[in-house]
Design a protein around this motif. Structure first.
Motif, PDB file in Angstrom:
ATOM      1  N   HIS A 100      -9.917  -5.868   5.936  1.00 22.22           N
ATOM      2  CA  HIS A 100      -9.476  -7.161   5.432  1.00 22.22           C
ATOM      3  C   HIS A 100      -8.843  -6.970   4.063  1.00 22.22           C
ATOM      4  O   HIS A 100      -9.367  -6.271   3.201  1.00 22.22           O
ATOM      5  N   ASP A 101      -7.677  -7.605   3.853  1.00 20.69           N
ATOM      6  CA  ASP A 101      -6.995  -7.468   2.570  1.00 20.69           C
ATOM      7  C   ASP A 101      -6.063  -8.650   2.369  1.00 20.69           C
ATOM      8  O   ASP A 101      -5.657  -9.319   3.324  1.00 20.69           O
ATOM      9  N   VAL A 102      -5.753  -8.898   1.108  1.00 18.40           N
ATOM     10  CA  VAL A 102      -4.788  -9.928   0.713  1.00 18.40           C
ATOM     11  C   VAL A 102      -3.763  -9.254  -0.183  1.00 18.40           C
ATOM     12  O   VAL A 102      -4.111  -8.702  -1.226  1.00 18.40           O
ATOM     13  N   ARG A 103      -2.487  -9.305   0.235  1.00 21.06           N
ATOM     14  CA  ARG A 103      -1.416  -8.684  -0.534  1.00 21.06           C
ATOM     15  C   ARG A 103      -0.160  -9.531  -0.459  1.00 21.06           C
ATOM     16  O   ARG A 103       0.293  -9.885   0.635  1.00 21.06           O
ATOM     17  N   GLU A 104       0.379  -9.872  -1.628  1.00 18.03           N
ATOM     18  CA  GLU A 104       1.663 -10.566  -1.732  1.00 18.03           C
ATOM     19  C   GLU A 104       1.718 -11.812  -0.850  1.00 18.03           C
ATOM     20  O   GLU A 104       2.702 -12.063  -0.145  1.00 18.03           O
ATOM     21  N   GLY A 105       0.659 -12.583  -0.884  1.00 21.45           N
ATOM     22  CA  GLY A 105       0.638 -13.845  -0.156  1.00 21.45           C
ATOM     23  C   GLY A 105       0.346 -13.737   1.319  1.00 21.45           C
ATOM     24  O   GLY A 105       0.292 -14.753   2.019  1.00 21.45           O
ATOM     25  N   LYS A 106       0.137 -12.530   1.834  1.00 17.97           N
ATOM     26  CA  LYS A 106      -0.194 -12.331   3.239  1.00 17.97           C
ATOM     27  C   LYS A 106      -1.644 -11.859   3.353  1.00 17.97           C
ATOM     28  O   LYS A 106      -2.177 -11.207   2.460  1.00 17.97           O
ATOM     29  N   GLU A 107      -2.259 -12.195   4.483  1.00 16.55           N
ATOM     30  CA  GLU A 107      -3.635 -11.766   4.730  1.00 16.55           C
ATOM     31  C   GLU A 107      -3.653 -10.853   5.940  1.00 16.55           C
ATOM     32  O   GLU A 107      -3.027 -11.140   6.969  1.00 16.55           O
ATOM     33  N   TYR A 108      -4.392  -9.748   5.810  1.00 11.67           N
ATOM     34  CA  TYR A 108      -4.425  -8.728   6.843  1.00 11.67           C
ATOM     35  C   TYR A 108      -5.849  -8.553   7.354  1.00 11.67           C
ATOM     36  O   TYR A 108      -6.815  -8.825   6.659  1.00 11.67           O
ATOM     37  N   GLY A 109      -5.938  -8.061   8.601  1.00  9.66           N
ATOM     38  CA  GLY A 109      -7.249  -7.859   9.196  1.00  9.66           C
ATOM     39  C   GLY A 109      -7.868  -9.129   9.734  1.00  9.66           C
ATOM     40  O   GLY A 109      -9.094  -9.226   9.813  1.00  9.66           O
TER      41      GLY A 109
END
Length: 576
Positions: A100-109
């Protein structure tokens, strides 16, 4: 078998190769991956294989150390083990939901669940694994002279890690625990402040009391660690971390990209909190379920479907209510504090934890727990407009002057049947919006919020824009409708509780609704039968109900309202 399969999947999440074709980011895809593993992987080999993959993961951050320590990963040579025979599509999926991660306004995982919620996979799987291990309580070492655990140490099991850290059976999430405040400070705690400035000067009134002495591995790997670290970072930057930020998928049928509504969101997004809470709930369930346990694919299919063991209340739609019933604020605060203490021990040079006193850790734990229990558990789950497929607003919306002083209760009348699942509720929302825009000529769906019988609230015009729900009073209050016709019957207790308790209390806490707000039925201000005789009779017994409110005169009605007077009888959704 279930535990071995989960270790394999956890390992694949860390070890799968990038660039493979992938499935849509749906919970159904995760369930499909689990089902395939359950069919193909020998149970006796699965745990060791995945443990080696977990230990060989390149991520060496504090959360990964919690997994190593609390989930008991084994030290094996991953290169000597064969990869699991998953299809290329499922291998691609496991790579995408690895962390799980949050980068540049997007959420992953994260993946989209059948109930319309977005769920982070990592804390969900961690909670399942902790539950399959039967729940363990780790007694914290209180000897400040003991040497810290080194990065390269291996942990064959909890007992062998250190003599003063023992695995015991869990006492249960709701066992008695003293309320945690910033004054609950222990004298015999880890000394992580040597060589640091006077870190205790910020809390001069703190008294020496008992610190946390144990960590529940289930709470630590799901909620407590991330809550503590995120609020710890906020305390050091003098800012309050965002909690529960929502987002929008690029498409709902085959979702691939999840964009957060706030590009500066913290890691404690709505999707992460959903996944972590699901991990706690299902982990607790597994820990109490005797062998043979259900397969994980079957358990998740039920939980994200009609309900575990055919219990409609035990499903993801009601995770907040079920989560709140499992633990208390005082216990969770102790667990957040204890997990931070454990992380200090696992990584003494961690930049955020290195110079933190026990007083400061206790303060962080208290703040994090208060925000989580009040702003997340204490508020209803609200699907944003993009989740139900709202059309754009037509025209220029007008801002409300907050806080407002009224809450107007409606029933939709049409649709008449209550909606009990996301697909039907979302379709009802689109249908009402089309009617309000195309037939009535309004800019948008009229209601501020709509409450389904599926456990969710659906955002209409929301907290900040003037609605079209109560003729002549739209700018003075929020209009909340419950899907259904409640002339002779009542909504579900969950829907009633949302309108009576959680939605207004959450709005008051956020400064959107005045504490002395008045609750009214639509019929008290407009000539209509809404919200139905049965529901209105019940409203009269609620706190904040006000019987003596006079409708405003026609001269105060907006120009648009004067052009669109309501009929004497409302045959469909409530009009402006």
């Amino acid at each position: 078998m279930a535990q071995g399969v989960l270790w394999i999947l956890l390992g694949l999440l860390l070890w799968s190769d990038p660039g493979t074709a992938s499935l849509p980011l749906l919970m159904d895809s995760v369930i499909q991956a689990l089902a395939e593993l359950e069919q193909k992987v020998p149970a006796a080999k699965a745990r060791h294989t995945a443990s080696a993959w977990l230990m060989s993961a390149p991520n060496s951050g504090p959360h990964n150390r919690l997994y190593h320590f609390l989930l008991g990963a084994r030290s094996l040579n991953a290169t000597e083990l064969d990869p699991c025979p998953l299809s290329p599509e499922l291998l691609g999926l496991t790579k995408e939901v690895a962390r799980h991660d949050v980068r540049e306004g997007k959420e992953y995982g994260v993946v989209l669940a059948p109930d319309g919620s977005t769920v982070a996979v990592e804390p969900l799987l961690a909670g399942l694994e902790a539950g399959l291990q039967g729940r363990r309580v780790i007694n914290l070492p209180l000897d400040s002279m003991a040497a810290p655990w080194e990065t390269g140490d291996t942990f064959p099991d909890v007992v062998a890690i250190a003599p003063d850290v023992r695995a015991t059976s869990s006492p249960g999430l709701r066992d008695g625990s003293p309320d945690v405040t910033t004054a609950d400070i222990g004298a015999n705690t880890l000394d992580a402040t040597k060589g640091c400035p006077d870190v205790q000067a910020s809390l001069p009134d703190a008294k020496a009391k008992s610190p946390p002495t144990m960590v529940d591995n289930l709470l630590a790997v799901t909620l407590a660690g991330n809550l503590g670290l995120t609020f710890l970072q906020g305390s050091q930057t003098q800012s309050h971390p965002d909690l529960g930020t929502e987002g929008c998928w690029d498409q709902l049928s085959a979702p691939r990209t999840f964009t957060l509504l706030d590009p500066k969101a913290s890691l404690l997004t709505m999707a992460f909190l959903n996944g972590a809470l699901d991990g706690v709930i299902l982990g607790d369930y597994l820990s109490r379920t005797p062998e043979p346990r259900p397969s994980l694919s079957h358990l998740l299919s039920q939980y994200y479907g009609a309900g575990v063991a055919r219990d409609p209340g035990f499903r993801s739609n009601f995770r907040r209510q079920n989560g709140a019933a499992l633990t208390s604020a005082s216990i969770l605060a102790q667990q957040v504090w204890g997990t931070l203490v454990l992380l200090q021990r696992l990584e003494p040079v961690h930049p955020q934890l290195q110079c933190m006193s026990q007083e400061q850790l206790a303060q962080v734990a208290a703040n994090a727990t208060k925000e989580f229990t009040e702003a997340f558990l204490g508020c209803p789950a609200i699907h944003p407009r993009c989740r139900w497929g709202a059309a754009p607003y037509r025209g220029r919306p007008k801002l409300l002057q907050l806080p407002l002083g009224f809450l107007y209760v409606h029933h939709t009348y049409v649709p008449a049947p209550p909606c009990t699942d996301f697909t039907l509720c979302a379709a009802n929302m689109r249908s009402m919006q089309r009617y309000h825009q195309d037939t009535q000529g309004w800019g948008d769906i009229g209601y501020s919020f709509v409450v389904g019988s599926d456990g969710y609230v659906y955002e209409g015009r929301g907290w900040h824009w003037v609605g079209a729900h109560t003729l002549g009073h739209n700018s003075r209050g929020f209009g909340v409708a419950i899907v259904g016709n409640y002339t002779a019957a009542l909504p579900t207790e969950a829907a009633l509780r949302t309108v009576r308790d959680t939605l207004p209390s959450c709005a008051v806490r956020a400064g959107l609704l005045r504490p002395d707000y008045a609750l009214l039925g639509h019929r008290q201000l407009v000539r209509t039968d809404c919200p139905g005789d049965a529901l209105f009779d019940l409203l009269r017994t609620w706190p904040h109900f006000t019987a003596t409110v006079k409708p405003r005169h026609a001269r105060s009605v907006s120009k648009r309202s004067r052009r669109e007077p309501p009929p004497k009888t409302l045959p469909a959704a409530d009009l402006q």
